[in-house]
Design an enzyme around this catalytic site. Structure first.
Site, PDB file in Angstrom:
ATOM      1  N   ASP A   1      -8.689   3.331  17.308  1.00 13.51           N
ATOM      2  CA  ASP A   1      -7.518   3.941  17.936  1.00 13.51           C
ATOM      3  C   ASP A   1      -7.851   4.186  19.405  1.00 13.51           C
ATOM      4  O   ASP A   1      -8.698   5.040  19.724  1.00 13.51           O
ATOM      5  CB  ASP A   1      -7.219   5.266  17.201  1.00 13.51           C
ATOM      6  CG  ASP A   1      -5.971   5.956  17.720  1.00 13.51           C
ATOM      7  OD1 ASP A   1      -5.553   5.677  18.857  1.00 13.51           O
ATOM      8  OD2 ASP A   1      -5.427   6.797  16.970  1.00 13.51           O
ATOM      9  N   HIS A   2      -7.197   3.450  20.273  1.00 10.58           N
ATOM     10  CA  HIS A   2      -7.579   3.515  21.682  1.00 10.58           C
ATOM     11  C   HIS A   2      -7.162   4.831  22.342  1.00 10.58           C
ATOM     12  O   HIS A   2      -7.537   5.112  23.479  1.00 10.58           O
ATOM     13  CB  HIS A   2      -6.962   2.324  22.440  1.00 10.58           C
ATOM     14  CG  HIS A   2      -7.796   1.860  23.594  1.00 10.58           C
ATOM     15  ND1 HIS A   2      -8.798   2.630  24.162  1.00 10.58           N
ATOM     16  CD2 HIS A   2      -7.787   0.706  24.297  1.00 10.58           C
ATOM     17  CE1 HIS A   2      -9.344   1.969  25.157  1.00 10.58           C
ATOM     18  NE2 HIS A   2      -8.758   0.795  25.267  1.00 10.58           N
TER      19      HIS A   2
END
Ligand code: CAO
Length: 544
Positions: free
Chosen positions: A516-517
């Protein structure tokens, strides 16, 4: 050139109609009858067409404003002496309201004695040849003035026929699916009125095009659009696709619930969306079965895949989806839509790990466990989560915090007969290989027998998804929220690897790390991945 104010036309006596769309801007040249503004009451949406050709010199209303008959909408520069098409403009110079004819319609005769009379509710003016798509009342129902009785739909719009007065439904003549005819009877109702003739309520609900000279026993209620609006309620607005079929009340309800109608599947005739469809959609979003859009509202603006009749292409059979399958589908779309994913790929050298694993096979058999590469990978992931704690987090739902976890529980995706499940192995960092292999086997067996309890699948910090036994050179796993990363494992292969002086045969394991950036940046991921690979390549590092 004269300036003229265009005002809200007769909207059937409704106060406070909402301006839902303003489709013109200052400087626009408008043709007579060109749509300018969309108004919506709780009964209908309607386009307000321009009553006279001209150039817009000022837009007085904005979306969200509430307006009533006679309120100014915009100012037009009109070529000198132009005749208005109807009563919806006011000459700015003398401010005379040309709707006087409507405004001064003779009031209904008052009467002291209340009488009950039977009234026929007929097809509204301009709604001929429409489909009767919903009958909202039944004989015996008591209705208030303005309650919706019947929904009609043409190929352009749908409209609700309101009760012209309070009363009781006696009988319904209209049949769902029928087409309407000019003046055709829809239903019969008993109304209590102060006077036996058409009451003032009827007069206000009757548009200018339906004069009060209508036979006293027949009421032709105007659906909300007036004689200046198109004869049907136009229900398609610019923000909602032309393909959406829904009545004005449903649209209003959807707006109140912040639901984008394009995301709702209609179950009514010809895919028409009903209030129940909107409610079902909201329920699905709230229960997590449908992805709530990232923006927080219900309308992600992503149009649903339109339904297809597959029987037109060949024979089919409908098979029910298992509960797990439905849940997985909902979770996957929720995670896919909510999480900005990045996936990094690498090959880990498992040559030494494989020879170590094979050397332990006999002992594993004695202990009654199966030693695949997976327990080693679990151990390596736990070490990487400890070494790079930026991966052992969740985003706090308040949007202001990161939840740093001081425990290391890892989920493993298991392909079970009832669907994909992810049992969680607890405290992986604290367990030895044999204990991990045994825990893993126990959970896989439980999963395959459909015996996993909810607590067996909760609390994961990270997920391992291995398709190694099945093949493939790589895939992009979807992060299992609220975790922030997942490792995909593909099939190991012996490959020639350059060791600085020659190509040597090495067993290489393709790994794909999705994260999850929002929680993890590329630098963290690079460090995590290279540490993980170094541990996998030399499991002795686990002792360090
Ligand atoms: N490369 C080569 N061989 C591999 C391998 C790999 N990456 N991983 C496992 N193998 C071998 C094993 O060693 C075993 O061979 P041996 O019996 O000779 O030792 C054989 O493949 C079968 O392994 P397995 O399937 O019994 O055990 P596993 O530990 O590899 O996997 C499990 C167990 C439960 C993870 C797996 O069966 C499964 O269900 N995977 C599905 C995961 C999934 O669907 N993920 C979703 C994908 S999208 O996110």
């Amino acid at each position: 050139m004269t300036k003229q104010i265009v005002t809200v036309p007769d909207i059937g006596g409704t106060e406070g109609a909402e301006v839902v769309e303003v489709s013109i801007a200052v400087g626009d040249s408008l043709e007579q009858e060109q749509a300018m503004v969309v108004l919506e009451t709780d009964k209908a949406s309607m386009d307000v067409p321009c009553p006279v050709a001209g150039r817009v010199s000022a837009v007085i209303v904005k979306e969200g404003d509430k307006v009533s008959e006679g309120d100014p909408l915009l100012e037009l520069d009109v070529a000198g002496g132009a005749e208005t098409a109807d009563s919806a403009t006011t000459d700015n110079t003398n401010n005379s309201n040309t709707e006087a004819a409507v405004a001064t319609a003779p009031p209904a005769a008052a009467s002291d004695s209340a009488t009950v009379s039977s009234q026929v509710v007929s097809v509204p003016d301009g709604a001929e040849d429409a489909d009767i798509i919903e009958i909202l009342v039944a004989a015996g129902d008591e209705v208030a003035e303005g309650d919706s009785l019947i929904v009609l739909e043409t190929d352009k719009a749908s409209m609700e026929v309101p009760a012209p007065q309070a009363g009781t439904i006696v009988s319904i003549t209209a049949k769902q699916g029928d087409k309407t005819q000019v003046g055709g009877e829809l239903l019969l109702m008993d109304v209590v009125s102060a006077a036996p003739a058409v009451s003032s309520a009827t007069a206000s609900a009757t548009s200018a095009a339906v004069p009060s000279t209508t036979a006293p026993s027949t009421i032709t209620p105007a659906p909300a659009p007036s004689s200046t609006a198109p004869s049907e309620a136009t229900v398609v607005s610019a923000s909602q696709s032309q393909a959406v079929y829904a009545g004005p009340a449903v649209r209003k309800f959807a707006r109140e619930m912040a639901v984008e109608l394009t995301a709702v599947v209609g179950t009514g005739e010809r895919g028409r969306i009903t209030k129940d469809d909107v409610k079902a959609y909201v329920k699905q979003v709230m229960s997590g079965q449908k992805a709530a859009p990232a923006g927080g509202g219900m309308g992600a603006g992503i149009p649903p895949v339109p339904p297809v009749d597959f029987t037109q292409f060949g024979e089919i059979e409908l098979q029910p989806m298992s509960k797990i399958k439905k849940l997985t589908a909902a979770n996957m779309s929720r995670n896919w839509l909510n999480i900005p994913h990045v996936t990094q790929f690498d090959d880990a050298d498992i040559t030494e790990l494989e020879s170590f694993r094979k050397s332990l096979k006999a002992e594993a058999e004695k202990r009654g466990v199966k030693l695949t590469p997976l327990p080693f990978l679990l151990k390596a992931c736990a070490a990487a989560l400890v070494a790079e704690p930026s991966f052992n987090v969740s985003l706090h739902h308040d949007g202001e915090h990161i939840v740093q976890k001081n425990y290391v529980h890892i989920g493993v995706a298991v392909d079970s007969p009832i669907g994909l499940v992810v049992p969680v192995i607890r405290d992986v960092d604290k367990k030895g290989l044999w204990e991990l292999a045994a825990d893993f086997m126990a959970l896989v067996n439980k999963a395959r027998e459909g015996k996993l309890a909810p607590k067996d699948m909760q609390g994961g910090c990270f997920t391992l998804s291995s398709l190694g036994a099945m093949g493939g050179t790589g895939f992009t796993p979807i992060v299992n929220a609220p975790e922030v990363a997942i490792l995909g494992v593909s099939r190991a292969q012996v490959k020639p690897v350059w060791n600085g002086s020659e190509f040597a045969p090495r067993t290489m394991l393709p790994l794909s790390l999705s994260y999850d950036h929002r929680a993890i940046n590329g630098g963290d991921a690079g460090r995590f991945f290279s540490y993980l690979n170094s541990v996998i390549a030399d499991v002795r590092r686990l002792l360090l």
